[in-house]
Scaffold this motif. Sequence first.
Motif, PDB file in Angstrom:
ATOM      1  N   PHE A   1       0.838  -1.195   0.000  1.00 61.62           N
ATOM      2  CA  PHE A   1       0.000   0.000   0.000  1.00 61.62           C
ATOM      3  C   PHE A   1       0.881   1.255   0.000  1.00 61.62           C
ATOM      4  O   PHE A   1       1.878   1.346   0.712  1.00 61.62           O
ATOM      5  N   GLN A   2       0.461   2.246  -0.796  1.00 62.34           N
ATOM      6  CA  GLN A   2       1.287   3.436  -0.984  1.00 62.34           C
ATOM      7  C   GLN A   2       1.502   4.200   0.316  1.00 62.34           C
ATOM      8  O   GLN A   2       2.601   4.713   0.563  1.00 62.34           O
ATOM      9  N   ALA A   3       0.488   4.261   1.166  1.00 63.20           N
ATOM     10  CA  ALA A   3       0.635   5.010   2.425  1.00 63.20           C
ATOM     11  C   ALA A   3       1.732   4.386   3.297  1.00 63.20           C
ATOM     12  O   ALA A   3       2.531   5.106   3.921  1.00 63.20           O
ATOM     13  N   ILE A   4       1.768   3.051   3.340  1.00 62.41           N
ATOM     14  CA  ILE A   4       2.804   2.360   4.116  1.00 62.41           C
ATOM     15  C   ILE A   4       4.170   2.552   3.461  1.00 62.41           C
ATOM     16  O   ILE A   4       5.181   2.792   4.145  1.00 62.41           O
ATOM     17  N   GLN A   5       4.210   2.469   2.146  1.00 67.44           N
ATOM     18  CA  GLN A   5       5.480   2.660   1.429  1.00 67.44           C
ATOM     19  C   GLN A   5       6.055   4.045   1.687  1.00 67.44           C
ATOM     20  O   GLN A   5       7.270   4.208   1.845  1.00 67.44           O
TER      21      GLN A   5
ATOM     22  N   GLN B   1       5.650   5.895   4.377  1.00 69.52           N
ATOM     23  CA  GLN B   1       6.204   5.948   5.730  1.00 69.52           C
ATOM     24  C   GLN B   1       7.546   5.216   5.809  1.00 69.52           C
ATOM     25  O   GLN B   1       8.493   5.701   6.442  1.00 69.52           O
ATOM     26  N   ILE B   2       7.605   4.057   5.179  1.00 68.27           N
ATOM     27  CA  ILE B   2       8.860   3.291   5.203  1.00 68.27           C
ATOM     28  C   ILE B   2       9.960   4.032   4.452  1.00 68.27           C
ATOM     29  O   ILE B   2      11.129   3.999   4.855  1.00 68.27           O
ATOM     30  N   SER B   3       9.598   4.730   3.384  1.00 66.23           N
ATOM     31  CA  SER B   3      10.598   5.507   2.644  1.00 66.23           C
ATOM     32  C   SER B   3      11.208   6.600   3.507  1.00 66.23           C
ATOM     33  O   SER B   3      12.430   6.817   3.506  1.00 66.23           O
ATOM     34  N   VAL B   4      10.345   7.286   4.270  1.00 66.32           N
ATOM     35  CA  VAL B   4      10.850   8.330   5.168  1.00 66.32           C
ATOM     36  C   VAL B   4      11.717   7.705   6.256  1.00 66.32           C
ATOM     37  O   VAL B   4      12.786   8.230   6.599  1.00 66.32           O
TER      38      VAL B   4
ATOM     39  N   THR C   1      16.983   6.802   8.583  1.00 65.59           N
ATOM     40  CA  THR C   1      17.897   5.792   9.125  1.00 65.59           C
ATOM     41  C   THR C   1      19.273   5.899   8.492  1.00 65.59           C
ATOM     42  O   THR C   1      20.303   5.882   9.185  1.00 65.59           O
ATOM     43  N   TRP C   2      19.319   6.008   7.176  1.00 66.10           N
ATOM     44  CA  TRP C   2      20.626   6.058   6.519  1.00 66.10           C
ATOM     45  C   TRP C   2      21.292   7.421   6.677  1.00 66.10           C
ATOM     46  O   TRP C   2      22.526   7.513   6.688  1.00 66.10           O
ATOM     47  N   ALA C   3      20.483   8.476   6.823  1.00 65.54           N
ATOM     48  CA  ALA C   3      21.088   9.769   7.156  1.00 65.54           C
ATOM     49  C   ALA C   3      21.731   9.704   8.540  1.00 65.54           C
ATOM     50  O   ALA C   3      22.822  10.252   8.761  1.00 65.54           O
ATOM     51  N   SER C   4      21.066   9.002   9.466  1.00 61.03           N
ATOM     52  CA  SER C   4      21.626   8.834  10.810  1.00 61.03           C
ATOM     53  C   SER C   4      22.913   8.030  10.748  1.00 61.03           C
ATOM     54  O   SER C   4      23.889   8.335  11.448  1.00 61.03           O
ATOM     55  N   ARG C   5      22.919   6.997   9.933  1.00 63.16           N
ATOM     56  CA  ARG C   5      24.126   6.178   9.793  1.00 63.16           C
ATOM     57  C   ARG C   5      25.298   7.026   9.304  1.00 63.16           C
ATOM     58  O   ARG C   5      26.407   6.954   9.847  1.00 63.16           O
ATOM     59  N   MET C   6      25.057   7.866   8.310  1.00 59.80           N
ATOM     60  CA  MET C   6      26.131   8.715   7.786  1.00 59.80           C
ATOM     61  C   MET C   6      26.566   9.757   8.814  1.00 59.80           C
ATOM     62  O   MET C   6      27.759  10.040   8.967  1.00 59.80           O
ATOM     63  N   ALA C   7      25.595  10.334   9.530  1.00 58.98           N
ATOM     64  CA  ALA C   7      25.927  11.339  10.543  1.00 58.98           C
ATOM     65  C   ALA C   7      26.734  10.724  11.679  1.00 58.98           C
ATOM     66  O   ALA C   7      27.701  11.322  12.175  1.00 58.98           O
TER      67      ALA C   7
ATOM     68  N   ASP D   1       8.332   6.605  15.903  1.00 61.36           N
ATOM     69  CA  ASP D   1       6.903   6.855  15.682  1.00 61.36           C
ATOM     70  C   ASP D   1       6.391   6.128  14.447  1.00 61.36           C
ATOM     71  O   ASP D   1       5.317   5.498  14.469  1.00 61.36           O
ATOM     72  N   MET D   2       7.130   6.208  13.356  1.00 60.71           N
ATOM     73  CA  MET D   2       6.681   5.584  12.114  1.00 60.71           C
ATOM     74  C   MET D   2       6.712   4.062  12.207  1.00 60.71           C
ATOM     75  O   MET D   2       5.856   3.380  11.639  1.00 60.71           O
ATOM     76  N   ALA D   3       7.683   3.532  12.915  1.00 59.87           N
ATOM     77  CA  ALA D   3       7.737   2.082  13.095  1.00 59.87           C
ATOM     78  C   ALA D   3       6.483   1.588  13.806  1.00 59.87           C
ATOM     79  O   ALA D   3       5.864   0.596  13.400  1.00 59.87           O
ATOM     80  N   HIS D   4       6.070   2.290  14.844  1.00 55.80           N
ATOM     81  CA  HIS D   4       4.870   1.889  15.578  1.00 55.80           C
ATOM     82  C   HIS D   4       3.611   2.109  14.742  1.00 55.80           C
ATOM     83  O   HIS D   4       2.650   1.327  14.840  1.00 55.80           O
ATOM     84  N   ALA D   5       3.617   3.145  13.913  1.00 62.82           N
ATOM     85  CA  ALA D   5       2.459   3.393  13.054  1.00 62.82           C
ATOM     86  C   ALA D   5       2.275   2.252  12.055  1.00 62.82           C
ATOM     87  O   ALA D   5       1.148   1.795  11.823  1.00 62.82           O
TER      88      ALA D   5
END
Length: 341
Positions: free
Chosen positions: A222-226, A228-231, A236-242, A275-279
Amino acid sequence: MMDTLYADSVERLFSQISTPASIRAIESGQSTDAMWKEIEQSGFLDALLPESLEGAGLNLAQVFPMFLSAGRYAVPVPFAQTMLARAWLFAAGVTPPKGPISIAGLGVRADKGTVDADALPFGRVSAWVLADMGGDIALLPTAEASSLFSGGPGSLSASLQWITRPGAGIAIAASKSARVGLDQLAAASYAALIAGAAERVLAMTLDYANQRKQFGKPIGKFQAIQNQISVMAERTWASRMAAELACRSADWSPRFLMAALGKARCSEAAGLIADMAHAVHGAIGVTDEYGLHLYTRRLREWRLCAGAESYWASRIGAQLLSQPETTALAFICEELSAQAA
């Protein structure tokens, strides 16, 4: 190749000793002695020390994957902080004691012999606290402090108070601590832990979205879930780089600006990822039996440890304003160039 071997070994160790069952047991008050013994015997705690001191002679960038693993497995003891504290103490000419060490670069007050450490990260499971008391540095034994639980469910933080200066404590001359502040040590360590926990939360969310079916197909279709997962994935990967920037160093010590930028960026992402993981997980994500909360609670707790994003953003701003002739980009480039040199 050598640092990859170390990282793989740490990953295997944590997968065996920091299981959801062991995390739950320690959160409920079970002793950490068995887990800490395994970590001490592995020899990884001295990876940042030179080979002449029976260490591995690795630099901070090389041990970053180890810190990441500690976050990925939500290791319920201060592994990364102890590694950094031991390196800091050796650099200050102090032989570190055995046992887990928390780092308190912020939130410590000393007044008329009484020392208070508020909401100390890993305060429930540490044997020592390397504390900055407004310029004076001391290594304080938690056994001589009164302890007050100061977090939410499952938190490992505690507020500690020493009524008199601990007899077993070690005072460290301020001049020996001038090169690397404890706040930047803690900031780099928690940035890496956040990045590791975020990776675990994203992986769990992807697995659930591909398995949970609604209206005859996985909810991940479903696009709505996709969306959220995209964000989540981007943060996550921005955090990894930071976090990797925060730990980019040719020796054992993080540089101030990189540690500040890394912690600010990782803290900013932590709450949104949780938050998004729980959503996406819906109702099952808030049940005690399902393990998601073991990692999202850590994301929220580590976001605040050693200062949240607003604190580090203000420190970065103050640093840049003190050099008005230098742009932010030029300042960052200078930091990166200094590390490469």
